[in-house]
Motif scaffolding. Structure first.
Motif, PDB file in Angstrom:
ATOM      1  N   VAL A 107      37.903  56.641  35.030  1.00 29.84           N
ATOM      2  CA  VAL A 107      39.135  57.147  33.583  1.00 29.84           C
ATOM      3  C   VAL A 107      39.458  55.314  32.910  1.00 29.84           C
ATOM      4  N   THR A 108      40.048  54.312  33.986  1.00 25.66           N
ATOM      5  CA  THR A 108      40.978  53.852  33.583  1.00 25.66           C
ATOM      6  C   THR A 108      39.586  52.254  32.690  1.00 25.66           C
ATOM      7  N   ALA A 111      39.193  54.376  29.039  1.00 23.38           N
ATOM      8  CA  ALA A 111      40.342  54.144  28.376  1.00 23.38           C
ATOM      9  C   ALA A 111      40.349  52.764  27.499  1.00 23.38           C
ATOM     10  N   GLY A 112      39.906  51.673  28.430  1.00 22.87           N
ATOM     11  CA  GLY A 112      40.194  50.538  28.210  1.00 22.87           C
ATOM     12  C   GLY A 112      38.609  49.771  26.530  1.00 22.87           C
TER      13      GLY A 112
END
Lengths: 116, 116
Positions: A107-108, A111-112
């Motif tokens: 997820v991160t 998102a990044g």
DNA sequence: CTAAACTGATCCGGGGCCGAAACGGATCTG
DNA sequence: CAGATCCGTTTCGGCCCCGGATCAGTTTAG
């Protein structure tokens, strides 16, 4: 520091993550199973069948079956409560921790590179 | 403006959103159905069964069934391609747009009060 | 004009999840 | 003690989804 996330970003984030988990041939958890997994790992113990059923607004048999499935995947385990042997305590496993950490990283990562 | 999202925040975000969608007695889509829905609404047309099957790495019958389900919910609709009548074009609906906008608002709302 | 190629849908046997009800074991109550 | 109550599990009938194979309809190639 509050989290700024526009609606269009939210959908793009969800799409990338869901698409990635669908494409991999991983465990393929249902929404309820995933909700149980997250609840056990993110909220403080103890976690019982009845408690989870109430918290998720779901029948008890559904929780039992989900615990069967998650237990078979070794993402969660059951333990009888020795203080009150009617209760079953749901506990974390190493494999479950790794699974959720990997998911969080996915997820991160998505998102990044969302609005680069 | 890139999106800063720590692993622990990612899990908390996911938990709140999944928990909320599980608690409501809404359509209750599977991962694949949701992935199809997002793909149709977020990537440029045309969308065919074969294309979706390849893009999601899933069999054709699975796509056909998912389109049946999503069509019955009126979140998506089929249309024969008049240029090449073998193809079926998957198109958006008003109800689907509303559904995804509501979902996006839920995510942004949860994200907003995540790290207040 | 026929045969091959391609599309999406359907058939089929198998498996998972659903909730209401019933069950056995553990605990509390009088 | 015995009966009521609480807990998680199991049973039951029903529904949805799975992918390989096959199908009917359409288009293309020879």
């Amino acid at each position: 520091m509050t989290l700024e996330l526009k609606p269009v970003q939210a959908l793009a984030l969800w799409q990338d993550v869901v698409l990635e988990t669908v494409r991999r041939d991983g465990p393929d958890l249902s929404s309820r199973q995933f909700a149980i997994l997250l609840t056990v790992y993110l909220t403080s113990p103890p976690h019982t069948v009845r408690g989870l059923a109430g918290s998720l607004n779901v029948s008890k048999p559904a929780i039992t079956r989900a615990l069967d499935a998650l237990g078979q995947l070794d993402l969660l385990k059951r333990k009888r409560d020795e203080a009150d042997r009617r209760n079953v305590l749901v506990q974390r496993t190493v494999k479950g921790s790794v699974f959720l950490r990997d998911f969080a990283d996915l997820v991160t990562s998505v998102a990044g590179r969302l609005e680069a």
